[in-house]
Scaffold this active site. Structure first.
Site, PDB file in Angstrom:
ATOM      1  CG  ASP A 116      -1.765   1.230   1.301  1.00 34.98           C
ATOM      2  OD1 ASP A 116      -2.561   1.428   0.374  1.00 34.98           O
ATOM      3  OD2 ASP A 116      -1.629   1.999   2.270  1.00 34.98           O
ATOM      4  CB  THR A 147      -0.613   6.482   1.742  1.00 40.12           C
ATOM      5  OG1 THR A 147      -0.993   6.963   0.458  1.00 40.12           O
ATOM      6  CG2 THR A 147      -0.524   7.635   2.722  1.00 40.12           C
ATOM      7  CG  ASP A 169       0.290   2.729   7.300  1.00 39.21           C
ATOM      8  OD1 ASP A 169      -0.556   2.651   6.386  1.00 39.21           O
ATOM      9  OD2 ASP A 169       0.875   3.788   7.588  1.00 39.21           O
TER      10      ASP A 169
END
Length: 712
Positions: free
Chosen positions: A389, A391, A591
Site C-alpha cells: 500500500d 501511503t 499500515d
C-alpha cells in the site's frame, strides 16, 4: 472465558511467608494446562516477582511484594484461569531436576564398585520409572521415543547388565535435562524482547522525584515524563502539558496536545513538554504489554516445517523399534538390540526445529522485526511477490502542501485561508496538511458554519455566508456541477510531479488548486532493490491516488512491476486474492485500518511500526524500526532459518543412521550408542541455536543513513 471446573478450582495456601506463597490446586496438575503460559500470566500481575508451577505436586511457588491486593489478584486468577491457558492436545511434560540427574549419574558410575547383591535392586529402582513411562506411552499413544528408551533399559536389566542399564538411564536423564534447559533458554531469548523499553522511571514521592526500577511501579504512583521519554504506564495527566506522539499505539503520526485531565497510553512518546501521570494500570496490564500476546502465542504455535519434522520423527520411531526387535529375534543378542534401541531420530528433529525458529525470531526482533510465530518466519522465506500500500509504507505518510494556485489572479493566501477554514475540523491527513500550512504562515482563518463532510470526497461549508467546496475534481465537477476545465494544464503538470490535488470552489465557481505531496521514504528504493536481490520476482503498488500521481511515485521508486491506482479500500483484498489465484505466494505491507482485510488475506501480512491497532493485530509481521529495509533483513533471517532447518534434518538423519548401522553390526555397546546419540542431539541443537541466532550482514543497512534522503 474461563473454565468452569468447580472440583478443581479450589486453591489452598500450604505455606506463607512475607512476600512468598506456596499454593496447591488440583487444576495445576491438569495435563492440558500450559504451565509456561500460566506462569507468564501470573508474572504479568503488578507486584508479582516470580511464579513457578510444579505440575506433579499440583502446587505453585510465588514471590510477590507482600501486599494484600496482590495476593488477592493471584488467588482470583488461579480461581478463574482463562481457557487460553489450556491446550487440549498438549503432551504432559515432566519437570526434570538437576539434582536427580546428578544422582542418576553418580549411581551409574558407582555400579561397578557395588556388592553384587545390591546392583540388581539399584538397577530396577533407577530403571523402573523409565520402563513404566514407556509402557504408559505404548498403551496411550503408541510406539514413541519413550518406548524405545524403556525397551533399551529393560533389555539391559533382563540380561543383568546393570551398569549399562544405569548408564543409559543416566544419559537419558542428562539428555532430557539439557533439552529442557535449551528449550527454556530459547524461550527466554524471545521473552527478553518483552522487557519494557523503560528500565527505570521517575516517580513523585513526598514532593520529591525519585528514580525507581520499572518493576516497582504501582497503581496510583505519580510518574514524571519529560521530552524524549517513553510513557511507561496507562493513566491520566495530573500536572503539566506536552506534545505526545501515540503512533506506536494508535497509528496517528502527529503528536497530540496533552494537558491536565488527558488520558495517556503506555508506549506513547513525549516529544515536547513535561507531564505528571497518575498510573491507572502498570506492567502487563498496560497498552505496551500487548506485544506480549504476540510473542507468547508464538512460543505455543508450531510452523508447518516444525509439524512436518515432528511427524517424520514420530514415523521413524517404530522403524527403530522394529529394527531392534528384529535384530533380537534373529541374533538373540540382547546387547545389540539394546544398542539399536538407544538411537532415536526424534530427539534432535523435534528439538532443533523450535530452537532454530525461536533463534531466528529473536534475531529478527533485534533487527527491528516482530514475527508472530514460526509460521510467519516459514511463510516469509517462501514469498515471491510483495504488494505495498503506497501511503505510509512506500511513502512517509506525511503530506505537505507544496503549491497554492488561485485562478484569475486571486490571492494565494486568501485561497489557502479559505481552504483551511473549511477543512479545520476535518480529521483527515489532507485537511491537516492544509491547516498546518495556513498556521505556519500565520493566516487568520475565516469563520465557518454548516460544515458537511462527504467521506472520500471533500467538505462543504459556508464561509461568511457563501458556500465553499473543497475536495477532489470528481466531487466538484461530477457531484456538484462545478466546471474545472480551466485547471487542466495545471493539473497535468502537478500530477506528473507526483502531487495530489485539492480543488476549491466558491458559489459554484472554481477558485483555484492546492497541491500536496507525500514524499517516498528515503530508503524505499534501496529496500525494493534489496528485496529484488533476495528473490522477490514481483512488486505491486496499490493506492487510492490519481493514476498520474501514482505513476510519478512509482517511477521515482523504480522496481515496481504492477500499479493499481484510484482504488477503494475493499479493492486491495480483491487484488491480493487475484494474485494468489495466479499462483503467487505473497506478502502485503500496509499500515491503515482499511488495510486489515488485505493483511489477513495475504500469505504474510506486514505492518509498519506506525500502523493502526487493527493493522497491527491483523499482520503476522510487524516492523519495529521505521525503515523498510528491515523487511529485507527479515527475509534474510527467514531464508537462513529455512537453511538451518534443512541442515539439522540432514545431520540428524545422517549421523543417527550411521550410529544405528554401527549398533546393528555389534560395533557399539548400548552405553556408547546412547553417548553418541546424545552427543549428536546436543551438537545439532547447538548448531541450530548458533547458526540461527546472529544478525545477518544486511542488518548493517541500519548502521548508515538512507542514500541522500532522496529517491532517484
Amino acid at each position: 472465558m474461563t473454565r468452569e471446573r468447580p472440583s478443581l478450582r479450589r486453591v489452598s495456601v500450604i505455606h506463607e511467608l512475607p512476600g512468598r506463597l506456596r499454593l496447591r490446586a488440583r487444576i495445576l496438575a491438569d495435563p492440558s494446562l500450559d504451565r509456561a503460559y500460566l506462569e507468564a500470566l501470573l508474572g504479568g500481575l503488578p507486584g508479582v516477582r516470580s511464579a513457578r508451577v510444579n505440575e506433579r505436586a499440583a502446587s505453585l511457588v510465588l514471590e510477590y511484594d507482600g501486599k494484600k491486593a496482590t495476593r488477592r489478584k493471584v488467588l482470583d486468577l488461579l480461581g478463574r484461569i482463562p481457557d487460553e491457558a489450556f491446550l487440549p492436545e498438549r503432551e504432559e511434560e515432566r519437570e526434570i531436576a538437576l539434582p536427580a540427574v546428578l544422582g542418576q549419574a553418580l549411581a551409574a558410575c558407582a555400579t561397578p564398585f557395588l556388592p553384587g547383591w545390591s546392583r540388581a535392586p539399584l538397577g530396577w529402582l533407577l530403571g523402573l520409572p523409565t520402563i513404566l513411562a514407556g509402557l504408559g506411552t505404548l498403551l496411550n499413544r503408541g510406539v514413541k521415543v519413550e518406548v524405545l528408551d524403556a525397551a533399551a533399559v529393560a533389555f539391559s536389566l533382563l540380561r543383568r547388565d546393570h551398569f549399562t542399564a544405569n548408564a543409559v538411564v543416566a544419559m537419558l536423564g542428562l539428555g532430557s535435562w539439557l533439552e529442557q534447559w535449551t528449550r527454556k533458554k530459547s524461550d527466554q531469548l524471545l521473552k527478553n524482547l518483552l522487557r519494557p523499553q523503560v528500565e527505570t522511571v521517575f516517580v513523585e514521592r513526598d514532593a520529591r522525584e525519585v528514580r525507581l526500577p520499572f518493576d516497582e511501579l504501582r497503581v496510583g504512583d505519580i510518574v514524571v515524563c519529560g521530552a524524549g521519554e517513553l510513557v511507561p504506564v496507562d493513566g491520566i495527566v495530573v500536572d503539566g502539558e506536552a506534545a505526545v506522539n501515540r503512533a506506536s499505539i494508535t497509528g496517528e503520526s502527529l503528536p497530540v496536545h496533552t494537558a491536565l485531565g488527558s488520558d495517556v497510553l503506555s508506549g506513547s512518546l513525549v516529544e515536547e513538554g513535561r507531564i505528571k501521570i497518575a498510573a491507572r494500570t502498570v506492567g502487563a496490564e498496560t497498552s505496551m504489554a500487548r506485544i506480549g500476546r504476540f510473542l507468547e502465542n508464538s512460543l505455543r504455535n508450531k510452523s508447518a516445517s516444525q509439524k512436518r519434522n515432528d511427524d517424520l520423527a514420530d514415523r521413524l520411531v517404530p522403524v527403530t523399534f522394529a529394527l531392534g526387535l528384529a535384530l533380537f529375534a534373529l541374533t538373540r543378542d540382547v546387547r545389540r538390540a539394546a544398542a539399536v534401541l538407544t538411537v532415536d531420530y526424534s530427539c534432535a528433529l523435534k528439538l532443533a526445529a523450535p530452537v532454530a525458529v525461536k533463534s531466528g525470531m529473536h534475531a529478527a526482533g533485534h533487527c527491528g522485526v516482530l514475527l508472530k510465530g514460526g509460521q510467519a518466519l516459514d511463510n516469509l522465506a517462501g514469498v515471491d511477490t510483495i504488494v505495498f500500500d503506497k501511503t505510509g509504507t512506500l511513502t512517509l505518510g506525511d503530506l505537505r502542501l507544496t503549491d497554492v494556485l488561485p485562478l484569475d489572479g486571486g490571492d494565494p493566501e486568501e485561497l489557502l485561508a479559505l481552504a483551511a477554514g473549511a477543512e479545520e475540523h476535518y480529521s483527515h491527513p489532507v485537511a491537516r496538511a492544509v491547516v498546518r500550512e495556513a498556521r505556519t504562515r500565520g493566516l487568520e482563518l475565516p469563520p465557518i458554519s454548516q460544515v458537511d463532510f462527504i467521506v472520500a470526497h471533500g467538505v462543504s461549508a459556508f464561509v461568511e455566508g457563501r458556500r465553499v467546496l473543497v475536495g477532489s475534481r470528481h466531487f466538484l465537477e461530477e457531484d456538484e456541477g462545478v466546471p474545472c476545465s480551466a485547471a487542466d494544464a495545471s493539473e497535468k503538470r502537478l500530477r506528473s510531479q507526483g502531487k495530489s490535488l485539492l480543488y476549491l470552489a466558491r458559489d459554484g465557481r472554481l477558485q483555484g488548486l492546492l497541491a500536496l505531496r507525500d514524499e517516498p521514504r528515503p530508503e524505499a528504493a534501496e529496500a525494493l532493490e534489496m528485496l529484488r536481490a533476495r528473490g522477490i520476482s514481483r512488486v505491486v503498488m496499490l493506492t487510492g491516488d490519481h493514476r498520474e500521481t501514482a505513476e510519478a511515485i512509482a517511477a521515482r521508486l523504480g522496481h515496481v512491476d504492477e500499479l493499481h491506482a484510484e482504488l477503494k479500500p475493499e479493492d486491495k483484498a480483491l487484488i491480493v486474492r487475484r494474485l494468489q489465484a495466479e499462483g503467487r505466494f505473497l506478502a502485503f505491507a500496509g499500515d491503515g485500518v482499511n488495510d486489515a482485510p488485505a493483511l489477513l488475506s495475504a500469505d504474510v501480512g506486514v505492518c509498519m511500526p506506525g500502523g493502526a491497532d487493527l493493522a497491527r493485530e491483523s499482520a503476522q509481521v510487524v516492523l519495529l524500526e521505521d525503515d523498510l529495509r528491515a523487511l529485507a533483513v527479515a527475509r534474510d533471517i527467514a531464508a537462513r532459518t529455512r537453511s538451518v532447518l534443512s541442515d539439522t534434518f540432514k545431520a540428524t538423519v545422517g549421523f543417527n543412521s550411521a550410529v544405528l548401522l554401527l549398533a546393528s553390526g555389534g560395533r557399539l555397546s548400548p552405553v556408547a550408542s546412547a553417548l553418541l546419540h546424545n552427543a549428536c542431539t546436543l551438537g545439532i541443537v547447538g548448531y541450530a541455536a548458533l547458526a540461527g541466532g546472529g544478525k545477518p550482514a544486511s542488518a548493517a543497512a541500519f548502521q548508515r543513513p538512507a542514500p541522500g534522503g532522496e529517491v532517484s
